[in-house]
Scaffold this motif. Sequence first.
Motif, short mmCIF file in Angstrom:
data_model
loop_
_atom_site.label_atom_id
_atom_site.label_comp_id
_atom_site.label_asym_id
_atom_site.label_seq_id
_atom_site.Cartn_x
_atom_site.Cartn_y
_atom_site.Cartn_z
N ARG A 215 27.06 29.38 41.75
CA ARG A 215 28.11 28.66 41.24
C ARG A 215 27.82 27.22 41.32
O ARG A 215 28.50 26.30 40.53
CB ARG A 215 29.54 28.78 42.27
CG ARG A 215 30.10 30.10 42.14
CD ARG A 215 31.38 30.24 42.76
NE ARG A 215 31.70 31.42 42.80
CZ ARG A 215 32.05 32.44 41.86
NH1 ARG A 215 32.10 31.87 40.68
NH2 ARG A 215 32.58 33.54 42.21
N ARG A 221 26.81 27.75 34.91
CA ARG A 221 28.05 27.64 34.66
C ARG A 221 28.36 27.19 32.99
O ARG A 221 29.31 27.75 32.54
CB ARG A 221 28.56 26.12 35.23
CG ARG A 221 28.86 26.20 36.86
CD ARG A 221 29.54 25.41 37.47
NE ARG A 221 29.08 24.00 37.16
CZ ARG A 221 28.20 23.21 37.94
NH1 ARG A 221 27.71 23.73 39.08
NH2 ARG A 221 28.04 22.02 37.67
N ARG A 222 27.26 26.67 32.43
CA ARG A 222 27.50 26.35 31.09
C ARG A 222 27.35 27.80 30.47
O ARG A 222 27.94 27.96 29.10
CB ARG A 222 26.35 25.17 30.59
CG ARG A 222 26.86 24.04 30.80
CD ARG A 222 25.81 23.09 30.18
NE ARG A 222 24.81 22.71 31.25
CZ ARG A 222 24.85 21.70 32.10
NH1 ARG A 222 25.99 21.04 32.43
NH2 ARG A 222 23.88 21.70 32.95
N GLN A 225 30.43 29.57 30.08
CA GLN A 225 31.52 28.16 29.13
C GLN A 225 31.21 28.68 27.79
O GLN A 225 32.19 28.80 26.88
CB GLN A 225 31.44 26.83 29.50
CG GLN A 225 32.42 26.11 28.56
CD GLN A 225 34.02 26.36 29.13
OE1 GLN A 225 34.34 26.29 30.24
NE2 GLN A 225 34.80 26.65 28.03
N HIS A 236 32.03 34.87 35.71
CA HIS A 236 31.08 34.16 36.44
C HIS A 236 31.14 34.69 37.83
O HIS A 236 31.95 34.25 38.61
CB HIS A 236 31.05 32.73 36.26
CG HIS A 236 29.95 31.96 37.02
ND1 HIS A 236 30.00 30.61 37.07
CD2 HIS A 236 28.76 32.38 37.61
CE1 HIS A 236 28.86 30.22 37.95
NE2 HIS A 236 28.12 31.42 37.94
#
Length: 567
Positions: A215, A221-222, A225, A236
Motif C-alpha cells: 500500500r 497504487r497508480r 487507479q 488492491h
Amino acid sequence: MKITIARTAGFCMGVRRAVDLVLDASNATKERICTYGPLIHNPQVLEMLEKKGIPSINTIPEKGEGTVLIRAHGVPPQDKRQLELAGFKVIDATCPRVIRVQTIIKKHTDQGYASIILGDRDHPEVKGLLGYAGKGGVAVSSLAALEKLPSFDRAIIVAQTTQDTHLFEQVKVWAQENHPEYKVFDTICDSTEKRQAETRKMAQICDAVVVVGGRESGNTRRLAQVARDTGKPAFHIEDVSELDIKELAGAKHIAITAGASTPNWIINKTCRTLENQLGKPRNFLLAKLRPLVLVLLRTNLLISLGAGCLTFACATLQGVDHSLSHSATAMLYILSMQVINNLFSIKSDLYNNPDRAMLYMAHRPLLIALALVSGSAGLFLTFATSLTSFAILLVMSLLGLSYNLKILPTTTGFKRIKDIPASRTLLITAAWGTVTCILPAISTPTGMEVVPALVFSMGLVLARTAFFDVLQMQGDRITGKETLPILVGEQKTLSLITWVLAVTFLSTLVSTLVGLITPSGFVLMLVPISMGYAIHLSKKDFFLPGTQLEIVIESQFIIAGIVSLLF
C-alpha cells in the motif's frame, strides 16, 4: 473462469537488482547488514529481510559497522556521504533508472537550472532527487500545482520514475504552451509505462482486476487507479488473504497485475488461491480428479511415475529387456530422494511452493516413512536383480541422504554437498541418468547404445530441473541456495536449456538414423521438442504458474513412456 497474469507483473529491473544485492551480500558474509530506510515498498519482502537479520535503519548513527545498502529509491547525496563517514561499507542499491534522473538534476543544478520534479514530495525517491537539486528544487504532484509555480529563468522538468504517464503527457503539453524554454526530460521508467499500458488493456477485456502490492508503493497504487479508471472492479491487496473471494465469484475472466516491488511468490500465491477457489472444473469427473492430481504432484508421486516411464523409454531405445523391476526401482528411488529433498527444502518452498511446504509440515512423519520405505524397497529390488546395481544404488542413496548434512572437510570451503554451487541440478541429472539408463544396461549388458539413451534421459532431466530452478530463483536466493540460475543468471540458464534440448533431439535422431538405437527413436526424439515448446509457451504466459505448469512439464516423462509403449 479464466485467470490472466500480466506479463509485466512483479519485480522491475531496479527492485530485482536491489533485492539480489542485499540477499547476495547476506549470503556471502556474516557481518552485520542493514538497509538505510526500507529497501523497497513491499511488507512481505521487508518481513523476509527482518527474519534474515537484515533490519532497516532510518537515522544515521555517529558510528556504524558492517554493510549498509542504500534503498532502491535512492537517497540525497549528503546521506550517502554521512553513511560512509560513519564507518559503514556502503552498497548503492539505487535503481539505475533513478540514478539517471539524479544525474540529469545534478548536471543542470551545477549549471544554474531550477529543477521541477513531478512526484509526491513525501516519496523517498523524490526526497532523494530533491537532495541533488539543492535550493533550486521543487516537487509538484499535479498540473494545478505546477501552474501555480513562479516562472524560472532556466528550469528543467523531470518526473518520478513511477509517475502516471498520462499526467506527465499533460505536463509536457503545458510546458510547450507556457514555457517552451524549459527543458523537459521524460524520466518515467519504461517498465512503469508498459505496466500501466498493459493494466489498462487487460482491464478492458476482463471482468475484474486484482492488483497485488504494498500500500506504500506509489506505482502499485497508480496501477489500481488505472484499472479503476476503465470502469472495471479493481481490488488492491497486499496479500490474497485480504481479498473477498465472493466479490469475484461472478467474474468469468480475472486479470492479475502487480507493482514493481511485488515478489513472484505473492503473485503466484494469489493466482493459486483464485485458481483453487474459483477455477474448479465444472465437469464432475474432473472436479473429483483434481484433488488426486494435486496430491500426486505435491507428494512427488507424479514425478516418480515419470521416472518409471522414462526408464521404460530408455530401455526401449537400447532394446533391452523391458523388466518392470527397472521402472519400479527408478520410481522408488526418485520418490525417496525427492521427498527427502523437499523435507529439507521447506524454508524455500514457503516462497516457491507454499502448498507443498504446508503439506510437508503437516505430514512430516508420514512423509519421512514414505521416503524410507520407498528407498528401502528400491534397494531390495536391485539386490534381487544384480549385486552391482545394488552397490551403485546404495552409494547413490547414501549420497542423497548426506546431501544436506555437514560432511565435507573444512578445507573445501563448503560444509555440505548442497553448498557447492549448482550441485543440485547436476547431481539430480546424474542420479536420474543412472537409475533410468545405466542400471537397466547393467542387468542386460549392452554396447554403445547406452550412450544416446543416457543423453536422452539426462538431457530431459537437466532441462526440467534447470527450468524449475529458474522459476524458484527468488525463494532459493532468500534461503541461500546456489542453484545454476543464481550462479550463471536466468537468461544464460534458459539459453542452456534450449541448447541441451536441441542436442538431445539431434543425438536421438542421428543415433536412430545410424541404427545405434531402435527405430522408436524417431518418435521419442519429439519429446525434447515437446518439452522445449512447453517451456516456450510458459515464457509467453500460456500456462498459469504453479499447478498447471508443473503438470505440463512433469508429464513430459510420462509422455515418453506412453510413446515407447505404443510404438
